[in-house]
Every structure is written in structure tokens, then in C-alpha cells.
Scaffold this active site. Structure first.
Site, PDB file in Angstrom:
ATOM      1  N   ILE A 236       1.126  -1.407  -0.197  1.00  0.00           N
ATOM      2  CA  ILE A 236       0.318  -0.287  -0.130  1.00  0.00           C
ATOM      3  C   ILE A 236       0.974   1.047   0.318  1.00  0.00           C
ATOM      4  CG2 ILE A 236      -1.748   0.768   1.464  1.00  0.00           C
ATOM      5  CD1 ILE A 236      -2.630  -1.355   2.256  1.00  0.00           C
TER       6      ILE A 236
ATOM      7  N   SER B  48      -3.787   2.529   8.393  1.00  0.00           N
ATOM      8  CA  SER B  48      -3.850   1.367   8.294  1.00  0.00           C
ATOM      9  C   SER B  48      -4.445   0.951   9.546  1.00  0.00           C
ATOM     10  CB  SER B  48      -2.305   1.201   8.514  1.00  0.00           C
ATOM     11  OG  SER B  48      -1.698   1.683   7.423  1.00  0.00           O
ATOM     12  N   ARG B  49      -4.340   0.940  11.370  1.00  0.00           N
ATOM     13  CA  ARG B  49      -5.227  -0.001  12.038  1.00  0.00           C
ATOM     14  C   ARG B  49      -4.988   1.164  13.302  1.00  0.00           C
ATOM     15  NH1 ARG B  49      -6.283  -3.158   9.174  1.00  0.00           N
ATOM     16  NH2 ARG B  49      -6.497  -5.275   8.792  1.00  0.00           N
TER      17      ARG B  49
ATOM     18  N   ASP C 155      -9.014   6.606   8.763  1.00  0.00           N
ATOM     19  CA  ASP C 155      -9.769   5.428   8.467  1.00  0.00           C
ATOM     20  C   ASP C 155     -10.518   4.211   9.224  1.00  0.00           C
ATOM     21  OD1 ASP C 155     -11.926   3.850   6.390  1.00  0.00           O
ATOM     22  OD2 ASP C 155     -10.058   2.488   6.138  1.00  0.00           O
TER      23      ASP C 155
ATOM     24  N   GLU D  11     -12.641   0.686  16.857  1.00  0.00           N
ATOM     25  CA  GLU D  11     -13.681   1.439  16.204  1.00  0.00           C
ATOM     26  C   GLU D  11     -14.666  -0.719  16.090  1.00  0.00           C
ATOM     27  OE1 GLU D  11     -10.805   0.260  12.366  1.00  0.00           O
ATOM     28  OE2 GLU D  11     -11.670  -1.332  12.221  1.00  0.00           O
TER      29      GLU D  11
ATOM     30  N   HIS E 189     -13.379   2.189   8.053  1.00  0.00           N
ATOM     31  CA  HIS E 189     -12.598   1.619   7.705  1.00  0.00           C
ATOM     32  C   HIS E 189     -13.218   0.942   6.504  1.00  0.00           C
ATOM     33  CE1 HIS E 189      -9.844  -1.758   9.246  1.00  0.00           C
ATOM     34  NE2 HIS E 189      -9.616  -2.405   7.189  1.00  0.00           N
TER      35      HIS E 189
HETATM   36  P1  NAI Z   1       2.920  -5.283   3.576  1.00  0.00           P
HETATM   37  O1  NAI Z   1       3.347  -6.322   4.306  1.00  0.00           O
HETATM   38  O2  NAI Z   1       3.373  -5.372   2.826  1.00  0.00           O
HETATM   39  O3  NAI Z   1       3.796  -3.562   4.061  1.00  0.00           O
HETATM   40  C1  NAI Z   1       3.871  -3.221   5.203  1.00  0.00           C
HETATM   41  C2  NAI Z   1       5.090  -2.569   5.347  1.00  0.00           C
HETATM   42  O4  NAI Z   1       5.794  -2.457   6.729  1.00  0.00           O
HETATM   43  C3  NAI Z   1       6.567  -3.407   5.113  1.00  0.00           C
HETATM   44  O5  NAI Z   1       7.023  -3.384   3.791  1.00  0.00           O
HETATM   45  C4  NAI Z   1       7.113  -3.562   6.503  1.00  0.00           C
HETATM   46  O6  NAI Z   1       8.480  -3.542   6.444  1.00  0.00           O
HETATM   47  C5  NAI Z   1       6.982  -2.540   6.847  1.00  0.00           C
HETATM   48  N1  NAI Z   1       7.298  -1.972   8.561  1.00  0.00           N
HETATM   49  C6  NAI Z   1       6.735  -3.121   9.369  1.00  0.00           C
HETATM   50  N2  NAI Z   1       6.642  -2.562  10.595  1.00  0.00           N
HETATM   51  C7  NAI Z   1       7.001  -1.076  10.498  1.00  0.00           C
HETATM   52  C8  NAI Z   1       7.105   0.195  11.589  1.00  0.00           C
HETATM   53  N3  NAI Z   1       7.463   0.249  12.586  1.00  0.00           N
HETATM   54  N4  NAI Z   1       7.988   1.198  10.830  1.00  0.00           N
HETATM   55  C9  NAI Z   1       7.632   1.404   9.607  1.00  0.00           C
HETATM   56  N5  NAI Z   1       7.273   0.847   8.631  1.00  0.00           N
HETATM   57  C10 NAI Z   1       6.977  -0.701   8.940  1.00  0.00           C
HETATM   58  O7  NAI Z   1       1.317  -4.756   3.746  1.00  0.00           O
HETATM   59  P2  NAI Z   1      -0.135  -3.405   3.091  1.00  0.00           P
HETATM   60  O8  NAI Z   1      -0.686  -4.334   1.908  1.00  0.00           O
HETATM   61  O9  NAI Z   1       0.896  -2.588   2.392  1.00  0.00           O
HETATM   62  O10 NAI Z   1      -0.816  -3.115   4.482  1.00  0.00           O
HETATM   63  C11 NAI Z   1      -0.860  -2.044   5.061  1.00  0.00           C
HETATM   64  C12 NAI Z   1      -1.363  -2.144   6.442  1.00  0.00           C
HETATM   65  O11 NAI Z   1      -2.325  -1.500   5.842  1.00  0.00           O
HETATM   66  C13 NAI Z   1      -1.730  -3.326   6.631  1.00  0.00           C
HETATM   67  O12 NAI Z   1      -1.058  -3.702   7.716  1.00  0.00           O
HETATM   68  C14 NAI Z   1      -2.896  -3.110   7.357  1.00  0.00           C
HETATM   69  O13 NAI Z   1      -3.338  -2.992   8.813  1.00  0.00           O
HETATM   70  C15 NAI Z   1      -3.553  -2.034   6.542  1.00  0.00           C
HETATM   71  N6  NAI Z   1      -4.893  -2.040   5.820  1.00  0.00           N
HETATM   72  C16 NAI Z   1      -5.904  -1.037   5.539  1.00  0.00           C
HETATM   73  C17 NAI Z   1      -7.179  -2.027   4.704  1.00  0.00           C
HETATM   74  C18 NAI Z   1      -8.379  -0.498   5.461  1.00  0.00           C
HETATM   75  O14 NAI Z   1      -9.240  -0.900   4.588  1.00  0.00           O
HETATM   76  N7  NAI Z   1      -8.239   0.627   5.436  1.00  0.00           N
HETATM   77  C19 NAI Z   1      -7.273  -2.695   4.180  1.00  0.00           C
HETATM   78  C20 NAI Z   1      -5.764  -3.293   4.197  1.00  0.00           C
HETATM   79  C21 NAI Z   1      -4.771  -3.069   5.167  1.00  0.00           C
END
Ligand code: NAI
Length: 327
Positions: A154, A232-233, A257, A262, A294
Site C-alpha cells: 500500500i 492502517s490500524r 479510516d 472501532e 474502515h
Molecule cells: P505490507 O506487508 O505489504 O507492507 C507493510 C510494510 O510495513 C512492510 O514493508 C514492513 O517492512 C513495514 N513495517 C513494518 N513495521 C514497520 C514499522 N514499525 N515502521 C515502518 N514500517 C514498518 O502491507 P500492506 O498491504 O501495505 O498493508 C499495510 C497495512 O494496511 C496492513 O498492515 C493493514 O493493517 C492496513 N490495511 C488497511 C486496509 C483498510 O481498509 N483500511 C486494507 C488493507 C490493509
């Protein structure tokens, strides 16, 4: 194969029925999975769950007691699952690691534009035949410095869009992404990102290390009037600290979001209820706060992909194969 789908909405049922290529006997339940509702899955081979379902050790133990050893998450994040307990109990947990990072990235950018150009105010004003521009003065995204915390799927999709807007990109991630660097983004320390960014957007997972990473100490390091976006969360942010920073105008714009509490609010129509959560209610009083429930993932393309991958995960489980999406 019988699968009980918890926290199911009409759109989940439609998409899962439409996009699952296999003959699954779905049982759709609107209830959230928790210690009280787990029993409803009796007789199923697997449960299908979403972001706010409770997959603590106690609930997983109940599921295993019912002979259910498969959990199919229809989301990417898995902070609500006790993976150690699942492993101990022999419960296989599968997720949908990527369905449409663009959906979340576009929503994120939409929040930035809405806040910077005050669409939320303009929408209401013009419906009231009020075409006065006072109070709607915005700012350009062009030339602004945006800090991305997390450059996974993302984060990269967001970086691509913001690069198109002409933003300077600063990133923090323990794992560097070449595509982001190729866009001209710079990996910096968290302190530098906080110090230099006009806009900060969170794209990292919620872990014990990242819990409340946006707290008083982090906020103090940021520019006055910073825009903060969290798709994110919820618990990445200490909401009380953020409210204090909104009151002093340290935070100039806030787009959320996701929200720490939530689970009691989102995905439900509470329009005829009194919301007792005073922290959430306080957030809603600020004119420079935009909250969506969300919704960032919620596009037709993403729902279709979630349903296809969820079905593939379940199919792999019944065939005793690995789909590659096991946690
Ligand atoms: P991803 O796993 O592809 O990327 C997450 C990145 O965060 C990784 O590159 C990782 O190395 C990095 N990371 C881990 N801990 C970190 C820290 N403390 N500081 C900086 N970087 C750190 O995950 P993706 O698909 O990009 O999703 C990211 C987040 O988005 C998910 O964990 C989920 O919580 C959230 N999400 C929210 C949605 C929504 O509808 N609002 C839908 C899908 C995901």
C-alpha cells in the site's frame, strides 16, 4: 465444505457467492466472532472472519474443540489473531495478503485531498446554496513533503500516486523498496520524517512495536499544522495524544479510516443510537477531522479479489495443499 462467515454483510455474501469457484456451503452470520458466538460455527469445517473478529487463544481453543481447524481471514492485517495459540492448537490461518493496494492508496490520497481542499465542508455548503469561499482556502499537494511510514504494497501504491502529484517523498521502513527509491523517495530516520513532513501517512502493520507509535513524543517532533492520515490500524495512534495535538493545532488535519475502538462502532448503522465512546465523539467535533469507517479497501475490484483468494485458500485447505497465504 461448510464455512461459517462471521461479521458478514450483504456485500460479503454477494461477493463470496459470486466469486467462489468451488461449491462451498456458506453460512453467513452478521455477528462478530467472539467467545459467545463461536458456538454458531458448530458443524463447520472452517470459519471466515474479518478485521474485528476475535481470534484470541480462548476463541481459537473453542473452535478447535468444535473440530474447526481452519481460519480464512478475508483481509490482509492479522493483528486480531493469536498466531502462537493457533500454531499450538493446529489451527491453520490463511489471509488475503494483497487484493487491491491501489484501493487503499486511492482512499488515502482522497482523504488528503478532501482535507486539504475542504471537500467535506464545500459539499454541505453548496447544498445550502452557500457559495461563499471564506473558510475553504486550501493548499497544493504539489511541492509538499509527504512522509510514508511503511513502504509495502500500500505504501508503494500511495508513493506512485503522490509522485504524480509532485510531492517530495520521505520513507521509513526496515525493508527498503527499490520501486519507491526509483521514484526519487528517500529513506530517512523516523525523527527526520517527523521533522520534515507536511503530511504523514501510516502504512505499516500493527505490532507490539508499532502500537501507539504516534504518541505525545512523536507528535512533538512534527511540524506545526501537520496532516496525519491513518488508513492502517487504529492502535498505531494514541487517540488521546492526537486529540490533545488537535486542540493545540499541532495537528492541522486528521484523516482516519481506522480507530482503536472501532470494533464497537464500524460496519454497523448506529444512526439511531447514542454513541457512548467519548473519545470518538470528541474526534467528530473537530472541523479538520475526516473519519471514514474502515472503508479504504471497499471497492468492487477489491471485494472480488478478496472473495476469489479466500475461496482459493479454503480449497487448498480441503485438498491438504498450501495456498501460499498461510500465516
Ligand atoms: P505490507 O506487508 O505489504 O507492507 C507493510 C510494510 O510495513 C512492510 O514493508 C514492513 O517492512 C513495514 N513495517 C513494518 N513495521 C514497520 C514499522 N514499525 N515502521 C515502518 N514500517 C514498518 O502491507 P500492506 O498491504 O501495505 O498493508 C499495510 C497495512 O494496511 C496492513 O498492515 C493493514 O493493517 C492496513 N490495511 C488497511 C486496509 C483498510 O481498509 N483500511 C486494507 C488493507 C490493509
Amino acid at each position: 465444505m461448510k464455512v461459517t462467515v462471521f461479521s458478514s454483510q450483504a456485500y460479503d455474501e454477494k461477493a463470496l457467492r459470486q466469486h467462489s469457484p468451488i461449491d462451498i456451503n456458506w453460512q453467513f452470520l452478521p455477528q462478530k466472532l467472539d467467545a459467545l458466538t463461536a458456538i454458531a460455527a458448530k458443524g463447520s469445517d472452517a470459519v471466515c472472519v474479518f478485521v474485528n473478529d476475535d481470534l484470541s487463544e480462548a476463541v481459537l481453543t473453542q473452535l478447535a474443540g468444535l473440530g474447526i481447524f481452519a481460519v480464512a481471514l478475508r483481509c490482509a492485517g492479522f493483528n486480531n489473531v493469536d498466531l502462537q495459540a493457533a500454531k499450538k492448537l493446529g489451527v491453520r490461518v490463511m489471509r488475503v495478503p494483497a487484493y487491491s493496494p491501489q484501493a487503499v492508496a486511492e482512499h488515502t490520497t482522497g482523504m488528503m485531498l478532501c482535507l486539504s481542499r475542504k471537500f467535506h465542508k464545500a459539499y454541505n455548503r453548496t447544498r445550502d446554496n452557500n457559495f461563499d469561499l471564506n473558510g475553504l482556502l486550501g493548499f497544493n499537494l504539489y511541492g509538499k513533503t509527504v512522509g510514508l511510514i511503511g513502504t509495502g504494497r500500500i505504501g508503494v501504491a500511495t508513493a506512485r500516486i503522490l509522485h504524480g502529484f509532485g510531492c517530495t517523498l520521505l520513507c521509513v521502513d526496515p525493508v527498503k523498496n527499490d520501486e519507491v527509491s526509483a521514484l526519487g523517495a528517500r529513506y530517512v530516520s523516523l525523527a527526520e520524517l517527523y521533522r520534515q513532513s507536511d503530511i504523514i501517512s501510516l502504512h505499516c502493520p500493527l505490532t507490539p512495536q508499532s502500537h501507539h507509535m504516534i504518541n505525545d513524543t512523536a507528535l512533538q517532533q512534527m511540524k506545526d499544522g501537520v496532516m496525519l492520515i491513518n488508513t492502517s490500524r487504529g492502535a498505531l495512534i494514541d487517540t488521546k495524544a492526537v486529540i490533545a495535538a488537535l486542540k493545540t493545532a499541532k495537528i492541522g488535519y486528521l484523516g482516519l479510516d481506522v480507530y482503536e475502538q472501532e470494533a464497537d462502532l464500524f460496519f454497523k448503522d448506529l444512526s439511531d443510537k447514542v454513541i457512548a465512546d467519548e473519545i470518538f465523539q470528541r474526534l467528530l467535533t473537530f472541523p479538520n477531522v475526516l473519519i471514514t469507517g474502515h472503508q479504504a479497501f471497499f471497492t468492487e475490484e477489491a471485494l472480488a479479489q478478496i472473495s476469489r483468494i479466500t475461496a482459493d485458500n479454503l480449497l487448498a485447505y480441503t485438498q491438504n495443499k498450501k495456498s501460499g497465504n498461510e500465516l
